[in-house]
Design an enzyme around this catalytic site. Sequence first.
Site, PDB file in Angstrom:
ATOM      1  N   THR A 402      -3.281   9.089  10.581  1.00  0.00           N
ATOM      2  CA  THR A 402      -3.519   8.229   9.408  1.00  0.00           C
ATOM      3  C   THR A 402      -2.299   7.348   9.151  1.00  0.00           C
ATOM      4  O   THR A 402      -1.181   7.751   9.400  1.00  0.00           O
ATOM      5  CB  THR A 402      -3.762   9.129   8.180  1.00  0.00           C
ATOM      6  OG1 THR A 402      -4.909   9.920   8.450  1.00  0.00           O
ATOM      7  CG2 THR A 402      -3.998   8.330   6.932  1.00  0.00           C
ATOM      8  N   THR A 403      -2.533   6.170   8.548  1.00  0.00           N
ATOM      9  CA  THR A 403      -1.393   5.336   8.139  1.00  0.00           C
ATOM     10  C   THR A 403      -1.514   5.024   6.665  1.00  0.00           C
ATOM     11  O   THR A 403      -2.594   4.704   6.168  1.00  0.00           O
ATOM     12  CB  THR A 403      -1.293   4.044   8.972  1.00  0.00           C
ATOM     13  OG1 THR A 403       0.013   3.483   8.817  1.00  0.00           O
ATOM     14  CG2 THR A 403      -2.327   2.999   8.580  1.00  0.00           C
TER      15      THR A 403
END
Length: 590
Positions: A402-403
């Site tokens: 995830t970012t």
Amino acid sequence: MRRRTFLAALPAAAVAAPALAQSQFVGDPNPNRKRPDVHGGDRVDGANFASRSAAWGANGAAGTAHPLATQAAISVLKKGGSAADAAIAANACLGLMEPIACGIGGDCYVLLWDPKTKKVMGLNSSGRSPKGLSLETVRSRAKDGLLPSWGAVTVSVPGAVDAWRAMHERYGKLKWAELFEDAIHYAENGHAITQNVAFYLAGSHKRFTNPASQIEEHANFLKVWAASGKTPVEGEMFRNPDLARTYRLIAQGGGRAFYEGEIAETIERYFKRIGGWMTKADLANHKAVWTSVYKTGYRGVDVYALAENTQGLATLQMLNIMETMDIKGMGFQSAAAIHHAVEAKRLAYEDRARYYADQDFYKSPIEWLISKDYAAERAKLIRPDKILTPVYPGQAPSKGDTTYFTTADKDGMMVSIIQSNYRGMGSGLVPDGLGFMFQDRGELFALTDGHPNIYAPGKRPFQTIIPGFAMKDGQPWLSFGVMGGDMQPQGQAQIISNMVDFGLGVQEAGDSPRWHHGGSTEPTGEAQQGVGELNLESGVPEATQKALAALGWNLKPSLGGYGGYQAIERWPGRYAAATEMRKDGVALAY
């Protein structure tokens, strides 16, 4: 005034960083390598564990997990774009530059401070499972009651691009096509691969080419990211012309161009070819939704979260339980403070497993879960000298890689946004000629009859990705997030505690050594036995580690799994931006 660091008042043992002679990199293609037995340097001011100071600016700020994405966001702000515009431009770049965490094949959530309405707005762009994929078929693909980590059966409709559309329609200032200029340029002409991305790309290559993964096909993954037979190493130039073409179609056709027309037709043909289920109709039915936000108070600070099908409520539940305790009095990085916070996490995550799901299919007892009365009741279960075993969810009333990145502009808008393909790069599946990978978020569906999160066609799976936001004295204060699976509520609670309880600055709060607890009941409904595993970063004082082990915690060293942090703190007339030392990111302000 700028608050002064609290470190001078702490005993040396509380901030020491004990040596870690050898630890295995999580998912490392070369697990036998060692990290140097060295920890940081000396700072003349601020916390001695801090990697840098915050970036300050009066007109705007951005923090992302990639330097070029941060630069793209700042460029948009300088052109007169809004924080929403800057977030879209950054996300387009990250989908190219950080494919190990995000991209247009994944979902997106947003918490946004609207300076005109003076409200925190929530945006949910989580895609649904294919209408033509039945529970019976899904169960036939499961192993030991769990869905596979990769492949078409776990692919749900990607929501990212429609989140961009929804933000731009309501808050955009620049033309839509302008927001893709940097991403298209770097996709066509190339950019240098960063260290963290190179590391995880190599791990993905090993995973997706392993026959045990049983992915329907991985030829397109190899074509895009390993055309030479290996993935690019740090510093190597990388191009993705397929993604550049996809971005051009979106830039020219608008946000719905992803869900209707040439792109959607290509996606449908691809899944037919590999025996998958997603169709043009599934894509066309997706719409991002402006949704309710929830909040709780923590020692004078209001912390916000999304509910819907996310784990956002877990942050609020943890903080509610922690507020009943004298965390500050226990001491920064002390065994007592960590023990009590971990117990709060375990209690909150049992509720997460029992009650969190798509609200269109199951109405979670949200107000009860985040109430102070319920937190006080749960806190009574925690013992200072003993680990709580076993842990059960509360009894609800009968009614009921995830970012993360963040931007802020000169008008006061702040965008807290998180976007993900879920596990690593995602499903392993790359549609023909489009240059991105589909998410595998459907892996988090439960398969147990009666479970709120049980799989159903057209249903949104439980989501781990959550943006964070906090207000102080009725004013926007902190746009922040900690990416990384089940680490996210744990990380968010640690950031808030670091800043509120211990007075750390916005950069120091993220650089502070973290803990991660695993082994709670999973959102799939599969129970874990015992007290789970408690991972401590090497900077946690040795005395603290020994005391936690003496309490009975199962300590497991780990070089990874502590999330990735970005934040923007608002001060009168200026911003302070922070980034994650554990990633490749940069925070800038001007």
